[in-house]
Design a protein around this motif. Structure first.
Motif, short mmCIF file in Angstrom:
data_model
loop_
_atom_site.label_atom_id
_atom_site.label_comp_id
_atom_site.label_asym_id
_atom_site.label_seq_id
_atom_site.Cartn_x
_atom_site.Cartn_y
_atom_site.Cartn_z
N ALA A 51 0.87 -1.25 0.09
CA ALA A 51 -0.01 0.04 -0.10
C ALA A 51 1.05 1.32 -0.07
O ALA A 51 0.48 2.13 -0.67
N LEU A 52 1.90 1.25 0.78
CA LEU A 52 2.81 2.48 0.84
C LEU A 52 3.52 2.69 -0.48
O LEU A 52 3.55 3.77 -1.14
N THR A 53 4.11 1.59 -1.12
CA THR A 53 4.72 1.36 -2.51
C THR A 53 3.63 2.28 -3.33
O THR A 53 4.12 2.99 -4.21
N GLU A 54 2.33 1.62 -3.45
CA GLU A 54 1.42 2.14 -4.25
C GLU A 54 0.98 3.77 -4.16
O GLU A 54 1.02 4.46 -5.10
N ALA A 55 0.92 4.08 -2.92
CA ALA A 55 0.76 5.44 -2.28
C ALA A 55 1.92 6.50 -2.91
O ALA A 55 1.58 7.39 -3.45
N ASN A 56 3.10 5.67 -2.77
CA ASN A 56 4.39 6.83 -3.12
C ASN A 56 4.27 6.88 -4.76
O ASN A 56 4.60 8.00 -5.17
N ARG A 57 4.03 5.74 -5.44
CA ARG A 57 3.82 5.80 -6.96
C ARG A 57 2.83 6.88 -7.28
O ARG A 57 3.28 7.60 -8.16
N LYS A 58 1.72 6.74 -6.77
CA LYS A 58 0.75 7.89 -6.96
C LYS A 58 1.08 9.21 -6.85
O LYS A 58 0.63 10.08 -7.71
N ASN A 59 1.65 9.39 -5.60
CA ASN A 59 2.33 10.81 -5.27
C ASN A 59 3.25 11.14 -6.31
O ASN A 59 3.35 12.44 -6.61
N GLU A 60 4.07 10.38 -6.77
CA GLU A 60 5.05 10.88 -7.84
C GLU A 60 4.67 11.11 -8.95
O GLU A 60 4.79 11.99 -9.57
N VAL A 61 3.47 10.24 -9.49
CA VAL A 61 2.90 10.77 -10.55
C VAL A 61 1.99 12.16 -10.62
O VAL A 61 2.33 13.10 -11.47
N LYS A 62 1.40 12.29 -9.32
CA LYS A 62 0.72 13.53 -9.07
C LYS A 62 1.98 14.84 -8.99
O LYS A 62 1.73 15.76 -9.64
N ILE A 63 3.11 14.60 -8.31
CA ILE A 63 4.10 15.54 -8.34
C ILE A 63 4.55 15.66 -9.85
O ILE A 63 4.80 17.18 -10.04
N GLU A 64 4.71 14.94 -10.51
CA GLU A 64 5.41 15.08 -11.72
C GLU A 64 4.37 15.97 -12.63
O GLU A 64 4.66 16.68 -13.36
N ALA A 65 2.93 15.53 -12.38
CA ALA A 65 1.91 16.31 -13.12
C ALA A 65 2.08 17.63 -12.95
O ALA A 65 2.04 18.65 -13.52
N CYS A 66 2.14 18.08 -11.26
CA CYS A 66 1.90 19.26 -10.85
C CYS A 66 3.20 19.98 -11.32
O CYS A 66 3.19 21.42 -11.78
N GLN A 67 4.62 19.34 -11.57
CA GLN A 67 5.83 20.18 -12.06
C GLN A 67 5.63 20.27 -13.31
O GLN A 67 6.04 21.58 -13.90
N ASP A 68 4.86 19.44 -14.18
CA ASP A 68 4.65 19.87 -15.56
C ASP A 68 3.94 21.13 -15.80
O ASP A 68 4.06 21.86 -16.56
N LYS A 69 2.75 20.82 -15.12
CA LYS A 69 1.76 22.17 -15.02
C LYS A 69 2.67 23.55 -14.53
O LYS A 69 2.28 24.55 -14.96
N MET A 70 3.22 23.31 -13.40
CA MET A 70 3.98 24.54 -13.23
C MET A 70 5.07 25.16 -14.21
O MET A 70 4.89 26.18 -14.50
N ASN A 71 5.58 24.13 -14.66
CA ASN A 71 6.75 24.46 -15.87
C ASN A 71 5.77 25.10 -16.89
O ASN A 71 6.01 26.19 -17.72
N SER A 72 4.48 24.58 -17.20
CA SER A 72 3.87 25.36 -18.30
C SER A 72 3.25 26.80 -18.00
O SER A 72 3.41 27.57 -18.85
N LEU A 73 2.89 27.02 -16.97
CA LEU A 73 2.34 28.13 -16.29
C LEU A 73 3.64 29.07 -16.24
O LEU A 73 3.51 30.34 -16.76
N GLU A 74 4.83 28.63 -15.72
CA GLU A 74 5.90 29.58 -15.86
C GLU A 74 6.40 30.11 -17.34
O GLU A 74 6.57 31.12 -17.76
#
Length: 113
Positions: A51-74
């Motif tokens: 469960a921890l591994t899955e949660a970490n994977r999902k969080n990494e995907v979310k973080i990556e999506a947020c970073q992409d969005k932030m880069n796009s906004l910048e």
């Protein structure tokens, strides 16, 4: 009396053997239960880790999506700043042209008069 003592000894020996047998059975049962609990614990730990591994994977995907969005906004903000600078420059040029046109108009009106 010897016979009585021997009889008591035999009874005590039998009683001791029964108690030892019961203790062995209880020990065996306890070992089995301990083994069962260890298996359950290992299973629970594995589920928890999964469960921890899955949660970490999902969080990494979310973080990556947020970073992409932030880069796009910048990038968008940067392009908007350039556009604003360009518009300011155009406004200044237009104001200068307007001033020149007004001066020319004023001179033409004077000449006409």
């Amino acid at each position: 009396q010897l016979h009585l003592t021997m009889s008591e000894k035999n009874e005590l020996t039998k009683s001791l053997e029964m108690i030892q047998k019961e203790l062995q059975q209880k020990e065996s049962e306890m070992k089995r239960e301990i083994s069962e609990y260890k298996d359950r614990l290992l299973h629970a730990e594995k589920e928890h880790q999964d469960a921890l591994t899955e949660a970490n994977r999902k969080n990494e995907v979310k973080i990556e999506a947020c970073q992409d969005k932030m880069n796009s906004l910048e990038h968008f903000i940067s392009s908007q700043k350039l556009e604003i600078e360009h518009l300011k420059s155009n406004k200044e040029e237009l104001n200068n042209s307007l001033k020149e046109a007004n001066q020319t108009l004023g001179e033409l009106l004077k000449t006409k008069v």
